[in-house]
Design a protein around this motif. Structure first.
Motif, short mmCIF file in Angstrom:
data_model
loop_
_atom_site.label_atom_id
_atom_site.label_comp_id
_atom_site.label_asym_id
_atom_site.label_seq_id
_atom_site.Cartn_x
_atom_site.Cartn_y
_atom_site.Cartn_z
N PRO A 118 17.45 1.72 2.85
CA PRO A 118 18.40 2.56 3.59
C PRO A 118 19.16 1.77 4.65
N MET A 119 20.29 2.33 5.09
CA MET A 119 21.13 1.61 6.03
C MET A 119 20.84 1.93 7.49
N THR A 120 20.36 3.13 7.76
CA THR A 120 20.10 3.47 9.16
C THR A 120 18.67 3.07 9.53
N ASP A 121 18.44 2.87 10.83
CA ASP A 121 17.10 2.49 11.28
C ASP A 121 16.09 3.58 10.96
N LYS A 122 16.48 4.83 11.19
CA LYS A 122 15.58 5.95 10.89
C LYS A 122 15.24 5.97 9.40
N GLY A 123 16.25 5.77 8.58
CA GLY A 123 16.06 5.75 7.12
C GLY A 123 15.11 4.64 6.71
N LYS A 124 15.26 3.47 7.35
CA LYS A 124 14.39 2.33 7.02
C LYS A 124 12.94 2.67 7.34
N ILE A 125 12.72 3.36 8.45
CA ILE A 125 11.34 3.70 8.84
C ILE A 125 10.74 4.65 7.80
N ILE A 126 11.51 5.66 7.39
CA ILE A 126 11.01 6.60 6.38
C ILE A 126 10.69 5.86 5.08
N PHE A 127 11.61 5.00 4.67
CA PHE A 127 11.45 4.22 3.44
C PHE A 127 10.18 3.37 3.50
N ALA A 128 9.99 2.69 4.64
CA ALA A 128 8.86 1.78 4.76
C ALA A 128 7.54 2.54 4.79
N ILE A 129 7.53 3.69 5.45
CA ILE A 129 6.29 4.49 5.48
C ILE A 129 5.96 4.97 4.06
N GLY A 130 6.99 5.35 3.32
CA GLY A 130 6.79 5.75 1.91
C GLY A 130 6.19 4.62 1.10
N CYS A 131 6.73 3.40 1.28
CA CYS A 131 6.19 2.23 0.57
C CYS A 131 4.72 2.03 0.93
N GLY A 132 4.42 2.12 2.21
CA GLY A 132 3.05 1.89 2.68
C GLY A 132 2.09 2.92 2.11
N LEU A 133 2.54 4.17 2.10
CA LEU A 133 1.71 5.26 1.58
C LEU A 133 1.39 5.04 0.10
N LEU A 134 2.44 4.76 -0.69
CA LEU A 134 2.23 4.57 -2.12
C LEU A 134 1.35 3.35 -2.40
N THR A 135 1.61 2.26 -1.66
CA THR A 135 0.82 1.05 -1.86
C THR A 135 -0.66 1.33 -1.62
N THR A 136 -0.97 1.99 -0.52
CA THR A 136 -2.37 2.24 -0.19
C THR A 136 -3.02 3.14 -1.22
N ILE A 137 -2.30 4.17 -1.64
CA ILE A 137 -2.88 5.10 -2.62
C ILE A 137 -3.15 4.39 -3.94
N ILE A 138 -2.17 3.56 -4.39
CA ILE A 138 -2.39 2.85 -5.66
C ILE A 138 -3.57 1.89 -5.52
N ARG A 139 -3.61 1.16 -4.41
CA ARG A 139 -4.69 0.19 -4.23
C ARG A 139 -6.06 0.86 -4.21
N LEU A 140 -6.16 1.98 -3.49
CA LEU A 140 -7.47 2.58 -3.27
C LEU A 140 -7.88 3.54 -4.38
N TYR A 141 -6.90 4.27 -4.93
CA TYR A 141 -7.27 5.31 -5.88
C TYR A 141 -6.63 5.13 -7.25
N GLY A 142 -5.63 4.24 -7.36
CA GLY A 142 -4.89 4.12 -8.62
C GLY A 142 -5.60 3.26 -9.64
N GLY A 143 -4.98 3.13 -10.81
CA GLY A 143 -5.57 2.35 -11.89
C GLY A 143 -5.35 0.85 -11.69
#
Lengths: 442, 338
Positions: free
Chosen positions: B272-297
């Motif tokens: 994303p281009m805005t700072d707020k958008g970047k924060i949302i994007f990065a939190i989404g990345c972090g959430l998905l990464t952790t879930i895949i690592r801990l619970y995914g295949g």
């Protein structure tokens, strides 16, 4: 020191070292020179000519009167004969109806010019009338008639008078020199404006890159506890009216409103000086102060020039170019107007002439937007330039207006910073006018 | 010089000066920032890694050039973005892959993910990650064969040799016991002396490169800090919820997180281009990464989470705006009626 500023913005190299140590030199047009006075050199209705071909005029004689409430009169800056009233090429690039006077070189002044007055003996109305009758407009560049600004609607309580001495445009140094050379008179001008709004505070807002001016003004203002010097962070567009008000008072001028809505009046250094000259010395606006600079100019410096003087003549008079210029600009490099002919007159709002070599003037070709968002990071208005430019490219004016495109101040920060060198500000400049036309049609 | 016959004056709209930031300069900075990690890849995995890097960069630039030649478009290889894609792709490959793998990957990255969608600025997902995802799905044997480093280390030292081919994250995935890394494990992860793709293992080199990008203002802090921070916090939170035990700090040094957070998620076009958008994007990345690592295949989820979040960017940019200067809340109609 606590520096005042606004959010975002850019830091172009300031280029002020060319001319900031050069004292202001007074340059007089020679006998026989043609001086051209465009009837429209301010925002608002054009002035109406009071003279006709063949008339003899004197220095300080009113040659055109205000064409309405938002308008401003024009005064002869030399004595001589009116040669014509005809359309002439101006800095803006178009032909504007102008009064042409041939200088007789005598500089005979009209009777009553320069009558000294103590402003304390004048009423508020008398002071505003004097400002109006001196033809003073915003000399920072916009050219908004100053008497209108000084007299806002009665429901706007004015509590802050700000002198805009940010001079955030690179290369320009006239405000800097005026602050150093006319310090006391500028403070007096500020006191005159403050007297119009009892209880108001005065601020002189200067960017940190002018430490000698900050020192001089602080010293001169020491005797008046109601005047404060504000040191601003060096950043463009710090001198934008709305952003200066924010830096000084932390108030935001609402979208579409004027500074008076948040209790502020902002005037440029040179405007305040013109007010002092009109009210105390009884002299109308007859000259401008310009920086001639850039890497293609032989002798960069600051000059006080009679209004109507030919710009090309001044360039020759001070030594011309060091090499063939690739670009000539009236004003600063961020918001000034590129010229295609040097034979245009100096007018009230001219603050600088820049000549750049071909190399400096070169603008790299535009490439594809990489969506880096740098334009979003620098937009002082908090807009998304990439988005509103996209709206304009699609000719979707409704979306452009919805995305607040009309709030763009055309400062050029987005184009300046764009790594793909896209013409964002240029598109916005044209597109805003198209969008306004679109919304009127609807 | 006489100003009466000035010719060749340029007349253009404002502004008349431009900053010296350029697309090429930005890409060059990214290449410089990736250099320490790439060099560490060669040090850790041998000359084979260097060959993979060279093949990948060259084939990316070649594919961009040939496509633009065939499509009769102006060549953009000078902006170095194809070289960046090639280098990033190489850094996402194990050093043991056959030489045709980076060539196929470059083709997918540059031609399919980037050029077919309009070239630089128009790709909807990170090209290097798209190339890697394609290779992972098509050639899992080659892509999952993580070699030992030249110093003979693969995973967490405390575990027995029973676990054959392994990166630390694979080991953690395969065991039900709580593996507590020793200080030697931390050192190994920091210098990169563990199994993995050739550019992701050395956390120190990647952080160094990331700091360079931050210092050069090529990237802002929002994405790396929020991405890494989210993984740290969520790993901790999921530990509290039970069912898994992972050491949050060790988790940050493992797998592709540093490479992803500093170099992949920050790709301009797909973030994303805005700072707020970047924060949302990065939190989404972090959430998905952790879930895949801990619970995914899969043991690791950095590349898939970035790819998935790439797809949300147009939506984020549409709805998340920065606050406009002088914004006035629109008066509600009810109040107007009063």
């Amino acid at each position: 020191m606590n520096l005042h500023s606004f959010k975002r913005g850019v830091h172009p190299p300031d280029g002020k070292a060319y001319s900031n140590s050069q004292p202001i030199k007074v340059v007089m047009p020679p006998e026989g020179a043609e001086l051209v006075f465009p009837l429209s050199q301010h925002i608002g209705a054009p002035a109406a000519a009071l003279v006709k071909k063949g008339d003899e005029v004197l220095v300080g004689q009113k040659i055109a009167e205000a064409g309405g409430f938002v308008s401003s009169p024009i005064f002869a800056s030399v004595s001589g004969t009116v040669k014509a009233v005809e359309p002439r090429l101006t800095i803006g690039g178009g032909k504007v109806n102008s009064i042409v006077i041939v200088n007789d070189g005598k500089y005979s002044e009209i009777e009553g010019l320069g009558k000294q007055t103590d402003y304390k003996s004048l009423s508020k109305e008398q002071i505003i009338e004097k400002v109006k009758e001196a033809g003073i407009v915003g000399l920072g560049g916009a050219g908004f008639p100053t008497h209108v600004k000084l007299n806002p609607p009665p429901d706007n309580k004015i509590d802050s008078i700000i002198i805009n001495a940010a001079e955030c445009e690179p290369y320009l140094t006239t405000d800097h020199r005026l602050l150093l050379e006319k310090t006391d008179r500028i403070i007096k001008g500020l006191e005159i404006i403050m007297s119009l709004h009892p209880g108001s505070k005065g601020y002189v807002a200067i960017e940190e890159n002018k430490p000698d001016a900050i020192e001089a003004v602080t010293k001169a203002a020491a005797s008046n506890s109601n005047i404060e010097v504000i040191v601003l962070k060096c950043k463009y567009p710090q001198g934008s009216e709305k952003h200066l008000i924010y830096a000084v008072t932390k108030r935001e001028v609402p979208s579409g409103a004027l500074p008076a809505a948040v209790g502020c009046i902002v005037d440029n250094v040179n405007t305040v000086l013109a007010i002092e000259r009109a009210v105390v010395k009884g002299r109308p606006l007859m000259h401008c102060v310009v920086t001639v600079s850039g890497d293609a100019v032989k002798n960069p410096g600051n000059y006080q020039v009679r209004l109507g003087t030919d710009l090309g003549w001044l360039l020759d008079e001070i030594g011309g170019f060091s090499e063939e210029p690739g670009k000539l600009i009236a004003g600063g490099p961020m918001m000034g107007t590129a010229l295609f002919d040097t034979h245009v007159p100096f007018q009230k709002t001219t603050s600088g002439i820049l000549a750049f070599t071909k190399k400096t003037a070169e603008i790299p070709p535009a490439s594809a937007c990489i969506r880096c968002g740098k334009c979003v990071d620098v937009c002082p208005m908090g807009l998304q330039p990439v988005e509103i430019v996209g709206d304009l490219n699609k000719k979707d004016y409704a979306a452009f207006i919805k995305h607040n495109g009309l709030d763009c101040i055309e400062c050029g920060s987005c184009s300046y910073t764009c790594p793909a060198k896209r013409h964002l500000a240029q598109t916005l400049r044209v597109g805003k006018r198209e969008a306004i036309a679109f919304s009127r049609k609807k | 010089m006489d100003n009466n016959n000035l010719q060749n004056l340029t007349v253009s709209a404002t502004p008349h000066i431009r900053s010296n930031i350029s697309t090429q300069g930005i890409m060059r900075d990214v290449l410089i920032a990736l250099a320490p990690a790439a060099v560490m890849g060669v040090v850790l995995f041998g000359l084979q890694a260097a060959l993979i890097i060279v093949i990948s960069v060259c084939s990316s630039v070649f594919f961009e050039a040939i496509y633009q030649k065939l499509a009769k478009k102006p060549s953009t290889i000078g902006d170095l973005s194809a070289a960046v894609t090639g280098l990033l792709l190489a850094m996402n490959l194990p050093a043991t892959v056959p030489f045709w793998v980076p060539i196929v990957g470059s083709f997918v990255a540059v031609i399919i993910a980037k050029q077919l969608f309009g070239g630089i600025g128009f790709n909807f997902v990170n090209p290097a990650l798209a190339g890697r995802a394609f290779l992972m799905a098509s050639y899992p044997n080659q892509m999952m064969n993580y070699p030992q480093t030249t110093y003979g280390v693969k995973g967490i030292a405390t575990t027995i040799d029973a676990i054959a081919s392994a990166t630390p994250l694979q080991q953690l995935k395969q065991t039900t016991e709580a593996l507590i890394p020793t200080s030697q494990d931390y050192i190994n992860a920091l210098v990169g002396n563990v199994g993995g793709v050739l550019g992701e293992t050395c956390a120190v080199a990647l952080i160094l490169g990331g700091l360079y990008l931050l210092a050069r203002k090529v990237i802002s802090w929002h994405i790396p800090v929020c991405y890494i921070g989210t993984v740290f916090v969520l790993t901790f939170v999921f530990n509290m919820l039970g069912g898994t035990y992972r050491v949050p700090v060790y988790e940050l040094l493992c797998g592709g997180l540093m490479l992803g957070a500093f170099f992949m998620a920050t790709d301009y076009t797909t973030s994303p281009m805005t700072d707020k958008g970047k924060i949302i994007f990065a939190i989404g990345c972090g959430l998905l990464t952790t879930i895949i690592r801990l619970y995914g295949g899969y043991p690791e989820g950095v590349s898939y989470s970035i790819l998935i979040m790439n797809l949300t960017v147009p939506l984020i940019d549409r709805f998340v705006k920065q606050r406009k200067f002088g914004y006035v809340k629109p008066v509600k109609k009810k109040e107007e009626a009063k």
